[in-house]
Design a protein around this motif. Structure first.
Motif, PDB file in Angstrom:
ATOM      1  N   THR A  62     -60.948  20.548  23.271  1.00  0.00           N
ATOM      2  CA  THR A  62     -60.042  20.790  24.388  1.00  0.00           C
ATOM      3  C   THR A  62     -59.865  19.494  25.160  1.00  0.00           C
ATOM      4  O   THR A  62     -60.849  18.870  25.573  1.00  0.00           O
ATOM      5  CB  THR A  62     -60.591  21.881  25.325  1.00  0.00           C
ATOM      6  OG1 THR A  62     -60.714  23.102  24.593  1.00  0.00           O
ATOM      7  CG2 THR A  62     -59.668  22.093  26.514  1.00  0.00           C
ATOM      8  N   GLY A  64     -58.226  17.752  28.452  1.00  0.00           N
ATOM      9  CA  GLY A  64     -57.617  17.914  29.764  1.00  0.00           C
ATOM     10  C   GLY A  64     -56.682  16.769  30.067  1.00  0.00           C
ATOM     11  O   GLY A  64     -56.883  15.650  29.578  1.00  0.00           O
ATOM     12  N   SER A  66     -54.141  14.922  33.291  1.00  0.00           N
ATOM     13  CA  SER A  66     -53.652  14.871  34.669  1.00  0.00           C
ATOM     14  C   SER A  66     -52.847  13.598  34.863  1.00  0.00           C
ATOM     15  O   SER A  66     -53.242  12.516  34.412  1.00  0.00           O
ATOM     16  CB  SER A  66     -54.822  14.894  35.658  1.00  0.00           C
ATOM     17  OG  SER A  66     -54.356  14.731  36.997  1.00  0.00           O
ATOM     18  N   GLU A  95     -55.005  21.217  27.987  1.00  0.00           N
ATOM     19  CA  GLU A  95     -55.046  21.815  29.320  1.00  0.00           C
ATOM     20  C   GLU A  95     -54.560  20.794  30.340  1.00  0.00           C
ATOM     21  O   GLU A  95     -55.286  19.852  30.690  1.00  0.00           O
ATOM     22  CB  GLU A  95     -56.465  22.277  29.663  1.00  0.00           C
ATOM     23  CG  GLU A  95     -56.933  23.473  28.865  1.00  0.00           C
ATOM     24  CD  GLU A  95     -58.165  24.127  29.461  1.00  0.00           C
ATOM     25  OE1 GLU A  95     -58.488  23.833  30.643  1.00  0.00           O
ATOM     26  OE2 GLU A  95     -58.810  24.921  28.767  1.00  0.00           O
ATOM     27  N   VAL A  97     -53.271  20.006  34.153  1.00  0.00           N
ATOM     28  CA  VAL A  97     -53.252  20.514  35.528  1.00  0.00           C
ATOM     29  C   VAL A  97     -51.928  20.128  36.165  1.00  0.00           C
ATOM     30  O   VAL A  97     -51.195  19.270  35.664  1.00  0.00           O
ATOM     31  CB  VAL A  97     -54.431  19.956  36.347  1.00  0.00           C
ATOM     32  CG1 VAL A  97     -55.744  20.502  35.831  1.00  0.00           C
ATOM     33  CG2 VAL A  97     -54.441  18.435  36.330  1.00  0.00           C
ATOM     34  N   VAL A 110     -58.590  17.396  38.731  1.00  0.00           N
ATOM     35  CA  VAL A 110     -59.425  16.842  37.659  1.00  0.00           C
ATOM     36  C   VAL A 110     -60.822  17.448  37.716  1.00  0.00           C
ATOM     37  O   VAL A 110     -61.442  17.720  36.687  1.00  0.00           O
ATOM     38  CB  VAL A 110     -59.482  15.305  37.757  1.00  0.00           C
ATOM     39  CG1 VAL A 110     -60.481  14.734  36.749  1.00  0.00           C
ATOM     40  CG2 VAL A 110     -58.105  14.699  37.506  1.00  0.00           C
ATOM     41  N   LEU A 113     -61.024  20.550  35.766  1.00  0.00           N
ATOM     42  CA  LEU A 113     -61.137  20.304  34.324  1.00  0.00           C
ATOM     43  C   LEU A 113     -62.574  19.960  33.949  1.00  0.00           C
ATOM     44  O   LEU A 113     -63.082  20.387  32.907  1.00  0.00           O
ATOM     45  CB  LEU A 113     -60.190  19.184  33.902  1.00  0.00           C
ATOM     46  CG  LEU A 113     -58.693  19.496  33.993  1.00  0.00           C
ATOM     47  CD1 LEU A 113     -57.872  18.236  33.743  1.00  0.00           C
ATOM     48  CD2 LEU A 113     -58.302  20.596  33.005  1.00  0.00           C
ATOM     49  N   ARG A 116     -64.606  23.077  33.911  1.00  0.00           N
ATOM     50  CA  ARG A 116     -64.329  23.903  32.736  1.00  0.00           C
ATOM     51  C   ARG A 116     -65.028  23.368  31.484  1.00  0.00           C
ATOM     52  O   ARG A 116     -65.100  24.048  30.470  1.00  0.00           O
ATOM     53  CB  ARG A 116     -62.824  23.957  32.477  1.00  0.00           C
ATOM     54  CG  ARG A 116     -62.034  24.745  33.498  1.00  0.00           C
ATOM     55  CD  ARG A 116     -60.552  24.691  33.138  1.00  0.00           C
ATOM     56  NE  ARG A 116     -59.701  25.047  34.270  1.00  0.00           N
ATOM     57  CZ  ARG A 116     -58.384  24.853  34.302  1.00  0.00           C
ATOM     58  NH1 ARG A 116     -57.781  24.314  33.254  1.00  0.00           N
ATOM     59  NH2 ARG A 116     -57.689  25.202  35.363  1.00  0.00           N
ATOM     60  N   VAL A 118     -64.132  20.574  29.600  1.00  0.00           N
ATOM     61  CA  VAL A 118     -63.258  20.101  28.527  1.00  0.00           C
ATOM     62  C   VAL A 118     -63.998  19.045  27.701  1.00  0.00           C
ATOM     63  O   VAL A 118     -64.971  18.445  28.154  1.00  0.00           O
ATOM     64  CB  VAL A 118     -61.947  19.527  29.091  1.00  0.00           C
ATOM     65  CG1 VAL A 118     -61.143  20.598  29.805  1.00  0.00           C
ATOM     66  CG2 VAL A 118     -62.212  18.343  30.021  1.00  0.00           C
ATOM     67  N   LEU A 121     -60.894  13.891  28.559  1.00  0.00           N
ATOM     68  CA  LEU A 121     -59.881  13.842  29.616  1.00  0.00           C
ATOM     69  C   LEU A 121     -58.941  12.668  29.370  1.00  0.00           C
ATOM     70  O   LEU A 121     -59.390  11.560  29.068  1.00  0.00           O
ATOM     71  CB  LEU A 121     -60.541  13.640  30.977  1.00  0.00           C
ATOM     72  CG  LEU A 121     -60.954  14.855  31.800  1.00  0.00           C
ATOM     73  CD1 LEU A 121     -61.759  14.401  33.011  1.00  0.00           C
ATOM     74  CD2 LEU A 121     -59.724  15.625  32.263  1.00  0.00           C
TER      75      LEU A 121
END
Length: 357
Positions: A62, A64, A66, A95, A97, A110, A113, A116, A118, A121
């Motif tokens: 996954t 993330g 931003s 994912e 944001v 952030v 994330l 969660r 992830v 990033l």
């Protein structure tokens, strides 16, 4: 967009990522969340570069994402390119944001994330300095950060930085203008410059590269105005520059988004005795170059395709894979993309990468 002087360990090979990201360097590793090599206990046996296939599905990850709000064509393309790249992989969950220009809100987004958990990033900060702390928080949580374009204050805040070359943009623009004027036998040319926001390090880097390149031809920058990366600002300051300079031989405009206003001011003034070079590589600018019916004859790239590469890098790092055209097993700590010069002769090649202003 960072000052390239502040970015360590750059890699300046245009076209490198396209091949290198698609081919892996061997067996999967545990994701490395610092710029240090794995310990001898976890490091794989050396492998020849080019082994494996990084396009093949790996372990599910996954990623993330931003970035600032898409109030500029380049930023909008960053977000679109990142999602499109993630969608190419069956092993990636993306994912993103909500984009925002508020630094406090971006930090909070952030952090969600990070909470969660992830696997990686991709982060384009509104301000590298003020987002450094959240980058470090992610790294300390074991989440590798791909720092996109605007660099953090500390390498401890990211696993890999990838971005454009602001100084190189100026060099590319200066070289094109210098070579064209020299070929035309123009002596003592008047060369204008329409910069972006003057208090940004990226603007200083672009202007320095431009001046340095022109000096190698024995030329110097003439009238200069700073705009604000908007079409409105570009039109306003260009009108002022044209009034102050009754003769020009060439102009470099730092940004193709503000270039819409720059061209509008030039057309309104009825000036066509000079040629212009743009900056960043918008599709609008490329179409004008292709049509060859304005003073705009070239643009130098600062391509938002870097977001696609950032997602590809995040996937490789999270899955513990390297870049197959390199002998090393790890993704590099820093990658600087070169600034290409787009003219009528090669514009068809670059147009698919252009962003809409």
């Amino acid at each position: 967009m960072p000052d390239p002087i502040a970015v360590p360990g750059v890699l300046r090979r245009r076209g490198f990522l396209a091949g290198a990201l698609g081919v892996g360097a061997g067996a999967a590793l545990t994701a490395c969340t610092s710029n240090e090599a794995p310990s001898s206990a976890t490091a794989p046996a050396p492998a020849a570069a080019g082994g494996g296939d990084n396009a093949a599905p790996g372990q599910p990850v996954t990623i993330g994402f931003s970035a600032p709000a898409a109030d500029h064509g380049w930023i909008a393309a960053i977000a679109n390119n990142a999602k499109a790249q993630a969608d190419r992989y069956t092993d990636v969950t993306f994912e993103a944001v909500n984009p925002t220009n508020d630094i406090t809100q971006q930090i909070a987004a952030v952090q969600t994330l990070i909470n969660r958990g992830v696997d990686a990033l991709v982060l384009l900060p509104n301000d590298g300095s003020q987002l450094t702390s959240v980058g470090r928080a992610a790294m300390q949580a074991g989440i590798p950060v791909i720092n996109l374009d605007r660099v953090f204050d500390s390498p401890l805040a990211y696993r890999t930085w990838i971005g454009g070359d602001n100084y190189g943009m100026g060099v590319s623009a200066g070289n094109y203008i210098g070579e064209r004027l020299r070929s035309a036998g123009v002596a003592n040319p008047v060369i204008g410059e329409i910069a972006g926001i003057d208090n940004l390090p990226l603007t200083a880097a672009r202007s320095q590269g431009f001046a340095d390149a022109l000096s190698s031809f024995g030329f110097q920058v003439g009238p200069r105005q700073a705009a604000d990366f908007t079409a409105q600002g570009g039109q306003r300051v260009t009108a002022n520059l044209l009034q102050a300079a009754p003769r020009l031989d060439a102009v470099w405009n730092h940004d193709d988004d503000q270039g819409i206003g720059v061209l509008a001011a030039i057309n309104q003034a009825g000036r066509n005795e000079f040629f212009m070079v743009g900056g960043a590589g918008s599709a609008n600018a490329m179409r004008d170059i292709q049509a060859d019916n304005t003073v705009l004859k070239a643009t130098v790239t600062y391509s938002p395709s870097m977001a696609s590469s950032a997602v590809a890098l995040a996937r490789l790092v999270a899955q513990g894979r390297g870049m197959g055209d390199l002998a090393e097993q790890e993704v590099p700590a820093s990658i600087t993309l070169a600034s290409a010069t787009i003219t009528k002769e090669n514009v068809a090649t670059y147009l698919p990468l252009g962003f809409e202003s």
